[in-house]
Design a protein around this motif. Structure first.
Motif, mmCIF file in Angstrom:
data_model
loop_
_atom_site.group_PDB
_atom_site.id
_atom_site.type_symbol
_atom_site.label_atom_id
_atom_site.label_comp_id
_atom_site.label_asym_id
_atom_site.label_seq_id
_atom_site.Cartn_x
_atom_site.Cartn_y
_atom_site.Cartn_z
ATOM 1 N N GLY A 118 0.817 -1.208 0.000
ATOM 2 C CA GLY A 118 0.000 0.000 0.000
ATOM 3 C C GLY A 118 0.851 1.258 0.000
ATOM 4 N N TYR A 168 -4.365 4.719 3.273
ATOM 5 C CA TYR A 168 -4.585 3.716 2.226
ATOM 6 C C TYR A 168 -3.917 2.386 2.589
ATOM 7 C CZ TYR A 168 -4.228 1.401 -2.314
ATOM 8 O OH TYR A 168 -4.278 0.478 -3.336
ATOM 9 N N ALA A 171 -5.796 0.455 5.284
ATOM 10 C CA ALA A 171 -7.000 -0.168 4.730
ATOM 11 C C ALA A 171 -6.647 -1.388 3.882
ATOM 12 C CB ALA A 171 -7.773 0.857 3.897
ATOM 13 N N LYS A 172 -5.553 -1.319 3.144
ATOM 14 C CA LYS A 172 -5.113 -2.456 2.331
ATOM 15 C C LYS A 172 -4.681 -3.624 3.209
ATOM 16 C CE LYS A 172 -2.030 -3.572 -1.550
ATOM 17 N NZ LYS A 172 -3.079 -3.758 -2.584
ATOM 18 N N ASP A 176 -10.618 -7.052 2.916
ATOM 19 C CA ASP A 176 -12.059 -7.327 2.956
ATOM 20 C C ASP A 176 -12.902 -6.054 2.879
ATOM 21 O OD1 ASP A 176 -11.579 -10.059 3.164
ATOM 22 O OD2 ASP A 176 -11.503 -9.979 5.358
ATOM 23 N N ILE A 177 -12.407 -5.015 2.207
ATOM 24 C CA ILE A 177 -13.183 -3.794 1.995
ATOM 25 C C ILE A 177 -13.774 -3.853 0.597
ATOM 26 C CG2 ILE A 177 -13.080 -1.272 1.845
ATOM 27 C CD1 ILE A 177 -10.786 -1.326 3.810
ATOM 28 N N ASN A 179 -14.917 -3.270 -3.052
ATOM 29 C CA ASN A 179 -14.512 -2.372 -4.138
ATOM 30 C C ASN A 179 -13.299 -1.523 -3.789
ATOM 31 O OD1 ASN A 179 -16.712 -3.176 -5.823
ATOM 32 N ND2 ASN A 179 -18.066 -1.802 -4.672
ATOM 33 N N PHE A 180 -12.431 -2.047 -2.897
ATOM 34 C CA PHE A 180 -11.259 -1.264 -2.504
ATOM 35 C C PHE A 180 -10.293 -1.087 -3.669
ATOM 36 C CE2 PHE A 180 -6.977 -0.916 -0.590
ATOM 37 C CZ PHE A 180 -7.174 0.247 0.136
ATOM 38 N N SER A 181 -10.248 -2.056 -4.581
ATOM 39 C CA SER A 181 -9.336 -1.940 -5.728
ATOM 40 C C SER A 181 -9.687 -0.754 -6.609
ATOM 41 C CB SER A 181 -9.367 -3.229 -6.569
ATOM 42 O OG SER A 181 -10.677 -3.462 -7.074
ATOM 43 N N LYS A 182 -10.948 -0.322 -6.585
ATOM 44 C CA LYS A 182 -11.349 0.841 -7.394
ATOM 45 C C LYS A 182 -10.686 2.120 -6.878
ATOM 46 C CE LYS A 182 -14.037 -1.694 -9.884
ATOM 47 N NZ LYS A 182 -15.470 -1.737 -9.703
ATOM 48 N N VAL A 183 -10.361 2.155 -5.575
ATOM 49 C CA VAL A 183 -9.679 3.325 -5.018
ATOM 50 C C VAL A 183 -8.317 3.490 -5.678
ATOM 51 C CG1 VAL A 183 -8.737 4.371 -2.923
ATOM 52 C CG2 VAL A 183 -10.892 3.108 -2.824
#
Length: 315
Positions: A118, A168, A171-172, A176-177, A179-183
């Protein structure tokens, strides 16, 4: 870690029967679902070996040079120092990641390596964007740049980048968040677009800034042109694969994207931890801690390689 939970309810006697939940926990794996498709993951780790062998010492050398030149700093030195520190940290975490892959197999260690990924995902693009912003204002708005040359503005911006990076990365690491990859996709698209626009604007301005009736660019502007051009090449080489592939994530199967596309694209991003310090060192006219004879030999070799028969003076 992914968890698969299946529930079966016996509805024949609702007053006496309680729901029975059968929980199956998927065992932790450092290959994260790519146990049989790990070639691209090993390719990424293999590329990161260069960061360990070359990237760590060169980044530490860059930090030492910036500290040595602190009495006469460039306005971008704060960003360069922070970037070199983050890249050195990422190289050290690569060693820990290798040990965890082949020996520890620890979920806790994997979370720490996810945090380092991250850091790499965020700190590189953001600090390079700050450098591009600094050069953009210096070339296109010199009066505004002169009014804001104080280091405190760069320190404030660096603190903001660190806060965004750690938020960031945390969170990474948690995972298990939804659509986190969209960030990351939005971040890399925004920073890439900004850096490309900045560098093209700078190059265009420097190219047009020749004196009246002169074909040659001013030596200082020519040097600035080469610096910006080298940064532009780094940006395109290291970030274009991510920009070209990640927006089309939905067009790949989940296994194909997760096990092949993503590690391969990230390999280009990760190797920037070695390329960036090497490019910085190659631009220096004088390197501290090294004797002048070494630099003269290096410059002589470079001049000899760049000289073609057509460029040699006639006899």
């Amino acid at each position: 870690m992914e968890r698969n939970v299946s529930s079966s309810l016996n509805l024949t006697s609702p007053s006496t029967q309680l729901p029975h939940v059968n929980t199956t926990v998927k065992p932790f794996s450092v290959f994260d679902g790519c146990e049989h498709q790990f070639e691209a993951l090993l390719f990424d780790l293999g590329v990161q070996c260069i960061n360990v062998v070359v990237g760590i010492p060169t980044n530490l050398f860059v930090i030492a040079i910036l500290i040595h030149n602190r009495k006469d700093p460039s306005t971008s030195d704060i960003f360069l120092g922070c970037l070199a520190f983050m890249d050195a940290y990422f190289g050290v975490m690569t060693i820990i990641n290798f040990i965890n892959f082949y020996y520890w197999h620890s979920e806790v260690v994997w979370s720490s390596t996810e945090f380092s990924y991250g850091v790499k995902d965020t700190s590189g693009p953001l600090f390079l964007s700050c450098i591009c912003l600094d050069r953009f204002v210096a070339v296109l708005f010199p009066i505004l740049f002169g009014q804001h040359k104080d280091a405190k503005y760069r320190i404030y911006l660096s603190v903001l980048v660190f806060c965004l990076t750690f938020a960031y990365s945390a969170a990474k690491a948690v995972g298990d968040i939804p659509n986190f990859s969209k960030v990351f996709t939005c971040e890399i698209l925004a920073t890439f677009t900004w850096m490309v626009v900045c560098n093209i604007s700078i190059l265009w301005t420097l190219k047009r800034s020749r004196g009246a009736g002169k074909d040659e660019m001013h030596p200082m502007k020519k040097k600035a042109f080469k610096v910006v051009y080298s940064i532009f090449c780094i940006i395109v080489f290291n970030y274009l694969p991510l920009v070209a592939l990640f927006p089309f994530q939905d067009h790949f199967s989940p296994d194909m994207f997760h096990c092949y596309v993503q590690p391969t694209a990230f390999a280009f991003l990760n190797i920037s931890s070695t390329i960036q310090p090497l490019v910085y060192l190659s631009r220096l006219d004088k390197v501290p801690f090294l004797p002048d004879t070494c630099m003269k030999k290096w410059c002589t070799c470079c001049s000899a390689e760049n000289t073609t028969p057509a460029q040699q003076p006639p006899a």
